[in-house]
Motif scaffolding. Structure first.
Motif, mmCIF file in Angstrom:
data_model
loop_
_atom_site.group_PDB
_atom_site.id
_atom_site.type_symbol
_atom_site.label_atom_id
_atom_site.label_comp_id
_atom_site.label_asym_id
_atom_site.label_seq_id
_atom_site.Cartn_x
_atom_site.Cartn_y
_atom_site.Cartn_z
ATOM 1 N N GLU A 73 0.655 -4.732 1.344
ATOM 2 C CA GLU A 73 0.240 -3.656 0.425
ATOM 3 C C GLU A 73 -0.952 -4.056 -0.437
ATOM 4 O O GLU A 73 -1.908 -3.279 -0.553
ATOM 5 N N PRO A 74 -0.954 -5.255 -1.059
ATOM 6 C CA PRO A 74 -2.138 -5.627 -1.857
ATOM 7 C C PRO A 74 -3.410 -5.699 -1.012
ATOM 8 O O PRO A 74 -4.486 -5.306 -1.482
ATOM 9 N N ALA A 75 -3.306 -6.173 0.221
ATOM 10 C CA ALA A 75 -4.488 -6.253 1.081
ATOM 11 C C ALA A 75 -4.975 -4.856 1.461
ATOM 12 O O ALA A 75 -6.187 -4.600 1.476
ATOM 13 N N MET A 76 -4.050 -3.954 1.744
ATOM 14 C CA MET A 76 -4.431 -2.572 2.060
ATOM 15 C C MET A 76 -5.101 -1.905 0.863
ATOM 16 O O MET A 76 -6.118 -1.212 1.018
ATOM 17 N N ARG A 77 -4.563 -2.139 -0.336
ATOM 18 C CA ARG A 77 -5.147 -1.565 -1.561
ATOM 19 C C ARG A 77 -6.541 -2.121 -1.820
ATOM 20 O O ARG A 77 -7.459 -1.390 -2.212
ATOM 21 N N LEU A 78 -6.707 -3.431 -1.605
ATOM 22 C CA LEU A 78 -8.007 -4.061 -1.818
ATOM 23 C C LEU A 78 -9.074 -3.389 -0.953
ATOM 24 O O LEU A 78 -10.170 -3.076 -1.423
ATOM 25 N N LEU A 79 -8.750 -3.162 0.304
ATOM 26 C CA LEU A 79 -9.705 -2.524 1.206
ATOM 27 C C LEU A 79 -9.926 -1.051 0.847
ATOM 28 O O LEU A 79 -11.050 -0.551 0.905
ATOM 29 N N VAL A 93 -4.180 -5.919 8.354
ATOM 30 C CA VAL A 93 -4.604 -6.665 7.166
ATOM 31 C C VAL A 93 -4.065 -8.096 7.094
ATOM 32 O O VAL A 93 -4.222 -8.756 6.066
ATOM 33 N N ALA A 94 -3.479 -8.593 8.160
ATOM 34 C CA ALA A 94 -2.929 -9.950 8.123
ATOM 35 C C ALA A 94 -4.014 -10.975 7.793
ATOM 36 O O ALA A 94 -3.790 -11.893 6.994
#
Length: 122
Positions: A73-79, A93-94
């Motif tokens: 979730e944090p990686a998806m939000r960052l993008l 997003v791995a």
């Protein structure tokens, strides 16, 4: 062929389906011990690696990293919050998750050979 110019290849998979990492550590095809756990990273939910794939990966990948579902979730939000926004699914997003982990953990960053001059394609 490329010598010191060869890029470093890092394979990233879910902690809950880390058959590549387990195989690399064992030096042979090994199933993930988390075979019943599942992961939100459904496109990467592989608990056993195919023999033909392993022959390529074992010789071409420098590092195998597993990331927990908590980084998704944090990686998806960052993008998504970037400009332009990138809409990425749970399985996409791995690599970003591994980079975020390396940024927070100097030991991981060093073991992956990442530094201020690194160029990353995720």
């Amino acid at each position: 062929r490329l010598g010191s110019e060869r890029p470093r290849f890092i394979a990233v998979e879910p902690t809950e389906a880390n058959c590549l990492q387990c195989s690399a550590e064992a030096g042979a095809l090994t199933a993930s011990p988390h075979s019943d756990a599942g992961t939100v990273q459904t496109g990467l939910d592989c608990t056993e690696v195919a023999e033909v794939a392993w022959r390529v990966l074992a010789t071409g990948v420098d590092d195998f990293v597993a990331v927990p579902d908590a980084v998704v979730e944090p990686a998806m939000r960052l993008l998504a919050d970037d400009s332009p926004a990138v809409v990425a699914g749970h399985s996409a997003v791995a690599g970003i998750g591994a980079l975020l982990a390396a940024a927070a953990q100097p030991g991981l960053q060093q073991s992956l050979g990442l530094g201020p001059d690194s160029v990353v394609a995720a």
